[in-house]
Motif scaffolding. Structure first.
Motif, mmCIF file in Angstrom:
data_model
loop_
_atom_site.group_PDB
_atom_site.id
_atom_site.type_symbol
_atom_site.label_atom_id
_atom_site.label_comp_id
_atom_site.label_asym_id
_atom_site.label_seq_id
_atom_site.Cartn_x
_atom_site.Cartn_y
_atom_site.Cartn_z
ATOM 1 N N GLY A 32 0.819 -1.222 0.000
ATOM 2 C CA GLY A 32 0.000 0.000 0.000
ATOM 3 C C GLY A 32 0.847 1.264 0.000
ATOM 4 N N GLN A 33 1.935 1.250 -0.759
ATOM 5 C CA GLN A 33 2.869 2.381 -0.670
ATOM 6 C C GLN A 33 2.505 3.515 -1.633
ATOM 7 N N ASN A 34 1.873 4.538 -1.085
ATOM 8 C CA ASN A 34 1.607 5.792 -1.791
ATOM 9 C C ASN A 34 2.130 6.882 -0.870
ATOM 10 N N PHE A 35 3.270 7.440 -1.248
ATOM 11 C CA PHE A 35 3.971 8.325 -0.320
ATOM 12 C C PHE A 35 3.468 9.762 -0.423
ATOM 13 N N LEU A 36 3.518 10.455 0.717
ATOM 14 C CA LEU A 36 3.150 11.870 0.784
ATOM 15 C C LEU A 36 4.439 12.673 0.899
ATOM 16 N N LEU A 37 4.711 13.495 -0.095
ATOM 17 C CA LEU A 37 5.975 14.234 -0.101
ATOM 18 C C LEU A 37 5.752 15.735 0.062
ATOM 19 N N ILE A 60 1.902 4.499 11.864
ATOM 20 C CA ILE A 60 1.958 3.229 11.144
ATOM 21 C C ILE A 60 2.545 3.517 9.766
ATOM 22 N N GLY A 61 3.551 2.775 9.369
ATOM 23 C CA GLY A 61 4.106 2.877 8.031
ATOM 24 C C GLY A 61 4.740 4.219 7.712
ATOM 25 N N PRO A 62 5.870 4.556 8.327
ATOM 26 C CA PRO A 62 6.512 5.846 8.042
ATOM 27 C C PRO A 62 7.056 5.960 6.617
ATOM 28 N N ILE A 82 5.977 2.258 13.217
ATOM 29 C CA ILE A 82 5.997 0.813 12.946
ATOM 30 C C ILE A 82 6.036 0.610 11.433
ATOM 31 N N GLU A 83 7.055 -0.046 10.948
ATOM 32 C CA GLU A 83 7.223 -0.200 9.493
ATOM 33 C C GLU A 83 7.568 -1.647 9.180
ATOM 34 N N LYS A 84 6.908 -2.156 8.135
ATOM 35 C CA LYS A 84 7.098 -3.559 7.765
ATOM 36 C C LYS A 84 8.205 -3.723 6.709
ATOM 37 N N ALA A 127 -1.533 8.281 10.950
ATOM 38 C CA ALA A 127 -0.987 7.479 9.855
ATOM 39 C C ALA A 127 -1.639 7.764 8.516
ATOM 40 N N ASN A 128 -0.794 7.721 7.498
ATOM 41 C CA ASN A 128 -1.246 7.580 6.125
ATOM 42 C C ASN A 128 -1.243 6.070 5.909
ATOM 43 N N LEU A 129 -2.406 5.447 6.128
ATOM 44 C CA LEU A 129 -2.442 3.984 6.248
ATOM 45 C C LEU A 129 -2.197 3.262 4.927
HETATM 46 N N1 SAM Z 1 3.828 7.478 5.934
HETATM 47 C C1 SAM Z 1 4.403 7.441 4.592
HETATM 48 C C2 SAM Z 1 3.909 8.633 3.816
HETATM 49 O O1 SAM Z 1 2.885 9.206 4.209
HETATM 50 O O2 SAM Z 1 4.532 8.969 2.809
HETATM 51 C C3 SAM Z 1 4.071 6.159 3.869
HETATM 52 C C4 SAM Z 1 2.600 5.805 3.786
HETATM 53 S S1 SAM Z 1 2.247 4.430 2.734
HETATM 54 C C5 SAM Z 1 0.563 4.785 2.308
HETATM 55 C C6 SAM Z 1 2.017 3.057 3.828
HETATM 56 C C7 SAM Z 1 3.263 2.590 4.585
HETATM 57 O O3 SAM Z 1 2.897 1.496 5.421
HETATM 58 C C8 SAM Z 1 4.394 2.091 3.726
HETATM 59 O O4 SAM Z 1 5.616 2.618 4.206
HETATM 60 C C9 SAM Z 1 4.382 0.574 3.902
HETATM 61 O O5 SAM Z 1 5.641 -0.041 3.758
HETATM 62 C C10 SAM Z 1 3.859 0.443 5.314
HETATM 63 N N2 SAM Z 1 3.149 -0.809 5.597
HETATM 64 C C11 SAM Z 1 2.380 -1.545 4.757
HETATM 65 N N3 SAM Z 1 1.835 -2.586 5.404
HETATM 66 C C12 SAM Z 1 2.256 -2.499 6.695
HETATM 67 C C13 SAM Z 1 2.026 -3.295 7.853
HETATM 68 N N4 SAM Z 1 1.227 -4.369 7.814
HETATM 69 N N5 SAM Z 1 2.617 -2.926 9.004
HETATM 70 C C14 SAM Z 1 3.422 -1.817 9.060
HETATM 71 N N6 SAM Z 1 3.680 -1.043 7.994
HETATM 72 C C15 SAM Z 1 3.097 -1.377 6.831
#
Ligand code: SAM
Length: 289
Positions: A32-37, A60-62, A82-84, A127-129
Protein backbone atom coordinates in the motif's frame (compact mmCIF):
# COMPACT_ATOMS: atom_id res chain seq x y z
CA UNK A 1 20.13 18.36 22.66
CA UNK A 2 17.71 21.33 22.63
CA UNK A 3 14.48 21.40 20.59
CA UNK A 4 16.05 24.06 18.37
CA UNK A 5 19.07 21.83 17.66
CA UNK A 6 16.78 18.90 16.76
CA UNK A 7 14.72 21.18 14.49
CA UNK A 8 17.91 22.34 12.74
CA UNK A 9 19.06 18.74 12.22
CA UNK A 10 15.64 17.73 10.85
CA UNK A 11 15.67 20.70 8.48
CA UNK A 12 19.13 19.70 7.24
CA UNK A 13 18.01 16.19 6.16
CA UNK A 14 18.00 15.48 2.42
CA UNK A 15 14.66 16.06 0.63
CA UNK A 16 12.29 13.07 0.66
CA UNK A 17 12.68 12.51 -3.08
CA UNK A 18 16.44 12.14 -2.55
CA UNK A 19 15.81 9.63 0.28
CA UNK A 20 13.53 7.61 -2.01
CA UNK A 21 16.02 7.70 -4.89
CA UNK A 22 19.02 6.87 -2.71
CA UNK A 23 17.28 3.92 -1.03
CA UNK A 24 15.71 2.69 -4.30
CA UNK A 25 12.28 2.85 -2.69
CA UNK A 26 10.20 1.86 -5.70
CA UNK A 27 6.64 1.82 -4.37
CA UNK A 28 5.28 -1.65 -3.66
CA UNK A 29 1.56 -2.06 -4.26
CA UNK A 30 1.31 -5.06 -1.93
CA UNK A 31 2.43 -2.78 0.92
CA UNK A 32 0.00 0.00 0.00
CA UNK A 33 2.87 2.38 -0.67
CA UNK A 34 1.61 5.79 -1.79
CA UNK A 35 3.97 8.33 -0.32
CA UNK A 36 3.15 11.87 0.78
CA UNK A 37 5.97 14.23 -0.10
CA UNK A 38 4.17 17.58 0.15
CA UNK A 39 5.28 19.29 3.37
CA UNK A 40 2.09 21.37 3.55
CA UNK A 41 0.00 18.21 3.64
CA UNK A 42 2.17 16.27 6.08
CA UNK A 43 2.17 19.35 8.35
CA UNK A 44 -1.62 19.63 8.10
CA UNK A 45 -2.09 15.98 9.16
CA UNK A 46 0.40 16.33 12.02
CA UNK A 47 -1.35 19.48 13.30
CA UNK A 48 -4.73 17.71 13.14
CA UNK A 49 -3.38 15.19 15.65
CA UNK A 50 -2.09 17.79 18.14
CA UNK A 51 -1.15 17.98 20.98
CA UNK A 52 1.82 15.71 20.30
CA UNK A 53 4.10 16.52 23.20
CA UNK A 54 2.48 14.18 25.75
CA UNK A 55 2.34 10.40 26.05
CA UNK A 56 3.08 8.34 22.97
CA UNK A 57 2.50 9.21 19.32
CA UNK A 58 2.33 6.13 17.11
CA UNK A 59 2.76 6.22 13.34
CA UNK A 60 1.96 3.23 11.14
CA UNK A 61 4.11 2.88 8.03
CA UNK A 62 6.51 5.85 8.04
CA UNK A 63 7.80 4.89 4.57
CA UNK A 64 10.48 7.42 3.59
CA UNK A 65 9.51 9.53 6.63
CA UNK A 66 7.54 12.53 5.33
CA UNK A 67 4.76 12.44 7.93
CA UNK A 68 7.30 11.30 10.53
CA UNK A 69 9.34 14.46 9.99
CA UNK A 70 6.19 16.58 10.26
CA UNK A 71 5.18 14.90 13.53
CA UNK A 72 8.62 15.59 15.00
CA UNK A 73 8.58 19.17 13.71
CA UNK A 74 5.14 19.68 15.30
CA UNK A 75 6.54 18.63 18.68
CA UNK A 76 6.13 14.85 19.03
CA UNK A 77 8.25 14.06 22.08
CA UNK A 78 7.91 10.25 22.03
CA UNK A 79 7.14 8.97 18.55
CA UNK A 80 7.04 5.24 17.79
CA UNK A 81 6.85 4.33 14.10
CA UNK A 82 6.00 0.81 12.95
CA UNK A 83 7.22 -0.20 9.49
CA UNK A 84 7.10 -3.56 7.76
CA UNK A 85 9.35 -2.78 4.78
CA UNK A 86 13.04 -3.32 5.59
CA UNK A 87 14.05 -0.91 2.79
CA UNK A 88 12.18 1.91 4.59
CA UNK A 89 13.69 0.91 7.93
CA UNK A 90 17.16 1.34 6.41
CA UNK A 91 16.24 4.62 4.72
CA UNK A 92 14.95 6.04 8.02
CA UNK A 93 18.22 5.66 9.96
CA UNK A 94 19.44 9.26 9.35
CA UNK A 95 16.04 10.57 10.55
CA UNK A 96 16.31 8.46 13.73
CA UNK A 97 19.76 9.96 14.40
CA UNK A 98 18.53 13.51 13.75
CA UNK A 99 15.56 13.02 16.10
CA UNK A 100 17.95 12.49 19.02
CA UNK A 101 15.94 9.86 20.92
CA UNK A 102 12.49 11.23 20.14
CA UNK A 103 11.83 8.61 17.41
CA UNK A 104 11.79 4.84 17.92
CA UNK A 105 11.38 2.64 14.87
CA UNK A 106 9.85 -0.82 15.23
CA UNK A 107 10.23 -3.18 12.28
CA UNK A 108 6.98 -5.14 12.45
CA UNK A 109 3.62 -5.90 10.90
CA UNK A 110 1.24 -3.37 12.51
CA UNK A 111 -1.50 -6.03 12.52
CA UNK A 112 0.53 -8.02 15.06
CA UNK A 113 1.69 -5.23 17.37
CA UNK A 114 0.79 -4.91 21.07
CA UNK A 115 -0.03 -1.18 21.08
CA UNK A 116 -0.27 -0.91 24.84
CA UNK A 117 3.38 -1.94 25.14
CA UNK A 118 4.59 0.85 22.84
CA UNK A 119 4.49 3.55 25.49
CA UNK A 120 2.41 5.31 28.13
CA UNK A 121 -0.91 7.10 27.50
CA UNK A 122 -2.21 9.39 26.17
CA UNK A 123 -1.58 7.40 22.96
CA UNK A 124 -2.34 8.97 19.60
CA UNK A 125 -2.15 7.07 16.32
CA UNK A 126 -1.39 9.13 13.23
CA UNK A 127 -0.99 7.48 9.86
CA UNK A 128 -1.25 7.58 6.12
CA UNK A 129 -2.44 3.98 6.25
CA UNK A 130 -1.51 1.21 3.83
CA UNK A 131 -4.95 0.83 2.24
CA UNK A 132 -4.77 -2.96 1.91
CA UNK A 133 -4.79 -3.39 5.72
CA UNK A 134 -6.49 -0.14 6.79
CA UNK A 135 -9.89 -1.65 7.71
CA UNK A 136 -8.57 -4.60 9.78
CA UNK A 137 -6.22 -2.18 11.55
CA UNK A 138 -9.11 0.16 12.43
CA UNK A 139 -11.30 -2.69 13.70
CA UNK A 140 -8.41 -3.96 15.85
CA UNK A 141 -7.97 -0.47 17.35
CA UNK A 142 -11.72 -0.14 18.00
CA UNK A 143 -11.54 -3.40 19.98
CA UNK A 144 -8.87 -1.81 22.22
CA UNK A 145 -10.17 1.75 21.90
CA UNK A 146 -9.62 2.47 25.60
CA UNK A 147 -5.88 2.52 24.84
CA UNK A 148 -6.13 5.54 22.57
CA UNK A 149 -6.84 9.25 22.94
CA UNK A 150 -7.30 9.94 19.22
CA UNK A 151 -6.59 8.34 15.86
CA UNK A 152 -5.95 10.60 12.87
CA UNK A 153 -5.92 8.33 9.84
CA UNK A 154 -5.79 8.54 6.06
CA UNK A 155 -8.12 6.15 4.23
CA UNK A 156 -9.49 5.81 0.75
CA UNK A 157 -12.27 8.41 0.63
CA UNK A 158 -14.93 5.76 0.09
CA UNK A 159 -13.81 3.95 3.28
CA UNK A 160 -13.64 7.27 5.17
CA UNK A 161 -17.26 7.91 4.18
CA UNK A 162 -18.30 4.49 5.45
CA UNK A 163 -16.51 5.07 8.77
CA UNK A 164 -18.25 8.41 9.35
CA UNK A 165 -21.69 7.52 7.90
CA UNK A 166 -24.94 7.97 9.83
CA UNK A 167 -28.12 5.84 9.56
CA UNK A 168 -29.85 6.52 6.27
CA UNK A 169 -26.63 7.53 4.47
CA UNK A 170 -25.81 5.45 1.41
CA UNK A 171 -22.43 4.62 2.98
CA UNK A 172 -23.96 3.47 6.32
CA UNK A 173 -22.90 -0.08 7.10
CA UNK A 174 -20.94 -2.33 9.39
CA UNK A 175 -17.91 -0.05 9.63
CA UNK A 176 -20.01 3.01 10.54
CA UNK A 177 -21.88 1.11 13.26
CA UNK A 178 -18.72 -0.38 14.82
CA UNK A 179 -16.92 2.98 14.76
CA UNK A 180 -19.91 5.08 15.83
CA UNK A 181 -20.68 2.75 18.73
CA UNK A 182 -17.19 2.97 20.20
CA UNK A 183 -16.02 6.42 19.06
CA UNK A 184 -16.86 9.74 17.52
CA UNK A 185 -15.55 9.95 13.97
CA UNK A 186 -15.42 12.86 11.58
CA UNK A 187 -13.97 13.38 8.15
CA UNK A 188 -11.43 16.21 8.35
CA UNK A 189 -10.39 16.77 4.72
CA UNK A 190 -9.97 15.01 1.39
CA UNK A 191 -6.93 14.70 -0.87
CA UNK A 192 -6.79 14.09 -4.61
CA UNK A 193 -4.74 11.17 -6.03
CA UNK A 194 -2.07 13.60 -7.30
CA UNK A 195 -1.12 14.45 -3.69
CA UNK A 196 0.65 11.06 -3.49
CA UNK A 197 3.67 9.46 -5.14
CA UNK A 198 2.74 7.30 -6.95
CA UNK A 199 -0.91 8.48 -7.18
CA UNK A 200 -3.49 5.88 -6.07
CA UNK A 201 -6.53 5.24 -8.29
CA UNK A 202 -8.97 6.87 -5.86
CA UNK A 203 -9.38 9.97 -3.69
CA UNK A 204 -8.28 9.84 -0.06
CA UNK A 205 -9.55 11.41 3.16
CA UNK A 206 -8.25 12.03 6.66
CA UNK A 207 -10.55 10.94 9.48
CA UNK A 208 -10.35 11.71 13.19
CA UNK A 209 -11.56 8.90 15.46
CA UNK A 210 -11.98 9.81 19.13
CA UNK A 211 -12.89 6.86 21.41
CA UNK A 212 -15.80 7.41 23.79
CA UNK A 213 -14.88 7.57 27.46
CA UNK A 214 -16.15 5.68 29.35
CA UNK A 215 -16.56 2.81 26.93
CA UNK A 216 -20.19 1.92 26.15
CA UNK A 217 -21.27 -1.10 28.17
CA UNK A 218 -24.49 -2.03 26.40
CA UNK A 219 -22.94 -4.82 24.31
CA UNK A 220 -19.69 -6.52 23.31
CA UNK A 221 -18.05 -5.41 20.08
CA UNK A 222 -17.72 -9.05 18.97
CA UNK A 223 -21.52 -9.43 19.16
CA UNK A 224 -21.96 -6.13 17.32
CA UNK A 225 -19.66 -7.47 14.60
CA UNK A 226 -21.79 -10.64 14.20
CA UNK A 227 -25.09 -8.74 14.12
CA UNK A 228 -23.90 -6.09 11.66
CA UNK A 229 -22.28 -8.73 9.44
CA UNK A 230 -25.59 -10.61 9.24
CA UNK A 231 -27.77 -7.50 8.83
CA UNK A 232 -25.64 -5.69 6.25
CA UNK A 233 -24.58 -8.94 4.54
CA UNK A 234 -28.06 -8.85 3.01
CA UNK A 235 -28.79 -5.15 3.37
CA UNK A 236 -31.73 -5.07 0.95
CA UNK A 237 -33.62 -7.73 2.91
CA UNK A 238 -35.85 -7.11 5.90
CA UNK A 239 -34.20 -7.91 9.21
CA UNK A 240 -36.49 -10.87 9.90
CA UNK A 241 -34.83 -12.51 6.87
CA UNK A 242 -31.26 -11.20 7.08
CA UNK A 243 -30.85 -12.04 10.79
CA UNK A 244 -31.78 -15.69 10.14
CA UNK A 245 -28.08 -16.33 9.52
CA UNK A 246 -27.54 -15.22 13.14
CA UNK A 247 -30.39 -17.01 14.87
CA UNK A 248 -33.20 -19.27 13.64
CA UNK A 249 -35.62 -17.19 15.72
CA UNK A 250 -34.86 -13.78 14.25
CA UNK A 251 -38.44 -12.56 14.78
CA UNK A 252 -38.25 -13.23 18.54
CA UNK A 253 -34.91 -11.47 18.82
CA UNK A 254 -36.30 -8.42 16.99
CA UNK A 255 -39.44 -8.41 19.16
CA UNK A 256 -37.34 -8.48 22.33
CA UNK A 257 -35.25 -5.62 21.02
CA UNK A 258 -38.34 -3.61 20.10
CA UNK A 259 -37.27 -3.42 16.45
CA UNK A 260 -39.87 -3.83 13.68
CA UNK A 261 -39.07 -7.06 11.78
CA UNK A 262 -39.80 -5.35 8.48
CA UNK A 263 -37.01 -2.80 8.90
CA UNK A 264 -33.80 -3.02 6.86
CA UNK A 265 -30.28 -2.75 8.28
CA UNK A 266 -29.69 0.74 6.88
CA UNK A 267 -32.67 2.10 8.87
CA UNK A 268 -31.41 0.98 12.29
CA UNK A 269 -29.70 3.34 14.71
CA UNK A 270 -26.44 2.38 16.37
CA UNK A 271 -28.29 2.06 19.70
CA UNK A 272 -30.72 -0.44 18.12
CA UNK A 273 -27.80 -2.47 16.77
CA UNK A 274 -26.24 -2.44 20.24
CA UNK A 275 -29.49 -3.76 21.77
CA UNK A 276 -29.70 -6.53 19.17
CA UNK A 277 -26.06 -7.41 19.81
CA UNK A 278 -26.61 -7.65 23.57
CA UNK A 279 -29.75 -9.76 23.24
CA UNK A 280 -28.27 -11.99 20.53
CA UNK A 281 -25.70 -13.15 23.03
CA UNK A 282 -28.18 -14.49 25.56
CA UNK A 283 -30.37 -17.59 25.40
CA UNK A 284 -34.04 -16.77 24.54
CA UNK A 285 -35.25 -17.53 28.08
CA UNK A 286 -32.66 -15.15 29.56
CA UNK A 287 -33.47 -12.24 27.31
CA UNK A 288 -34.62 -9.07 28.99
CA UNK A 289 -35.13 -5.81 27.19
N1 SAM B 1 3.83 7.48 5.93
C1 SAM B 1 4.40 7.44 4.59
C2 SAM B 1 3.91 8.63 3.82
O1 SAM B 1 2.89 9.21 4.21
O2 SAM B 1 4.53 8.97 2.81
C3 SAM B 1 4.07 6.16 3.87
C4 SAM B 1 2.60 5.81 3.79
S1 SAM B 1 2.25 4.43 2.73
C5 SAM B 1 0.56 4.78 2.31
C6 SAM B 1 2.02 3.06 3.83
C7 SAM B 1 3.26 2.59 4.59
O3 SAM B 1 2.90 1.50 5.42
C8 SAM B 1 4.39 2.09 3.73
O4 SAM B 1 5.62 2.62 4.21
C9 SAM B 1 4.38 0.57 3.90
O5 SAM B 1 5.64 -0.04 3.76
C10 SAM B 1 3.86 0.44 5.31
N2 SAM B 1 3.15 -0.81 5.60
C11 SAM B 1 2.38 -1.54 4.76
N3 SAM B 1 1.83 -2.59 5.40
C12 SAM B 1 2.26 -2.50 6.69
C13 SAM B 1 2.03 -3.30 7.85
N4 SAM B 1 1.23 -4.37 7.81
N5 SAM B 1 2.62 -2.93 9.00
C14 SAM B 1 3.42 -1.82 9.06
N6 SAM B 1 3.68 -1.04 7.99
C15 SAM B 1 3.10 -1.38 6.83
Amino acid sequence: MSDTDVAARLAALPPLRAVIAEAGLSARKGLGQNFLLDLNLTGKIARAAAPLDQGTVIEIGPGPGGLTRALLAEGAAHLVAIEKDRRCVDALQPLIAAADGRLTLVEADALAVDFEALGPPPRRIVANLPYNVATPLLIGWLKRAELFETLVLMFQKEVAERITADPGDAAYGRLGVLTGWRAEARLLFTLPPRAFTPPPKVESAVVEVRPRVPAPEDCRIEDLERVTAAAFGQRRKMLRRSLKSLTPDAEALLAHAGVAPTKRAEELSIAEFATLARLSNSAPEERTT
